[in-house]
Design a protein around this motif. Structure first.
Motif, short mmCIF file in Angstrom:
data_model
loop_
_atom_site.label_atom_id
_atom_site.label_comp_id
_atom_site.label_asym_id
_atom_site.label_seq_id
_atom_site.Cartn_x
_atom_site.Cartn_y
_atom_site.Cartn_z
N GLY A 175 0.67 -1.30 -0.23
CA GLY A 175 0.01 -0.08 0.00
C GLY A 175 0.72 1.19 0.04
N VAL A 176 2.02 1.23 -0.18
CA VAL A 176 3.03 2.49 -0.12
C VAL A 176 3.57 2.49 -1.70
N SER A 177 3.54 3.87 -2.05
CA SER A 177 3.74 4.05 -3.34
C SER A 177 5.35 4.37 -3.33
N GLY B 270 -11.49 6.37 -4.21
CA GLY B 270 -10.06 5.85 -3.60
C GLY B 270 -9.08 5.52 -4.61
N PHE B 271 -9.12 6.28 -5.87
CA PHE B 271 -8.26 6.15 -6.75
C PHE B 271 -6.88 7.08 -6.50
N ASP B 272 -5.73 6.48 -6.87
CA ASP B 272 -4.37 7.20 -6.78
C ASP B 272 -4.62 8.46 -7.99
N PHE B 273 -3.87 9.44 -7.66
CA PHE B 273 -3.76 10.56 -8.69
C PHE B 273 -2.50 10.26 -9.48
N SER B 274 -2.56 9.26 -10.52
CA SER B 274 -1.34 9.02 -11.29
C SER B 274 -1.27 9.82 -12.26
N GLN C 267 6.01 7.93 -2.24
CA GLN C 267 5.84 8.07 -0.51
C GLN C 267 7.27 7.77 -0.14
N LEU D 267 -11.75 11.10 -7.97
CA LEU D 267 -10.78 10.15 -7.71
C LEU D 267 -10.80 9.94 -6.14
N MET D 268 -11.03 10.98 -5.43
CA MET D 268 -10.98 10.68 -4.04
C MET D 268 -12.08 9.99 -3.76
#
Length: 122
Positions: free
Chosen positions: A21-23, A109-113, A26, A105-106
């Motif tokens: 769960g960590v990108s 629950g999607f990431d801002f890619s 981050q 997106l929020m």
């Protein structure tokens, strides 16, 4: 008994794996924060290698990508509407559409890619 080098300088390698769960963004921010907290001497240089280096290199080109996408969208709209002003009118709606896209997106629950960024512009 050996000393590793990177270029002409002695080097050490510190590796890390990503937790679930960590990108990568981050993780690199956390490593850079730890480096500043250590208050390393000015003579010590640090750099990322591998995937982290490629990630940081790709982030440096994002502003160019955004400007390029806006120019392409303007040109396509200009050709479509045969006007210089109508594409600007349409592109002026991007900020409010961007807010809506970020909220969606929020909400889901999607990431801002990078793909999400390109989708917001196009």
């Amino acid at each position: 008994m050996s000393i590793s080098h990177q270029g002409q300088f002695p080097a050490i390698t510190i590796s890390f794996n990503l937790a679930a769960g960590v990108s990568l963004g981050q993780a690199t921010e956390t490593v850079q924060r730890a480096q500043t907290e250590l208050k390393l001497p000015a003579t010590m240089m640090e750099s990322f290698q591998g995937n982290a280096q490629a990630f940081q290199a790709s982030l440096s080109t994002v502003p160019i990508l955004i400007v390029g996408a806006l120019v392409v969208v303007y040109l396509i709209l200009g050709i479509l509407y045969e006007s210089y002003i109508h594409p600007l009118t349409i592109l002026s709606t991007l900020p409010s559409a961007g807010v809506g896209a970020l909220a969606t997106l929020m909400l889901f629950g999607f990431d801002f890619s990078l793909i999400a960024l390109i989708g917001m512009i196009c």
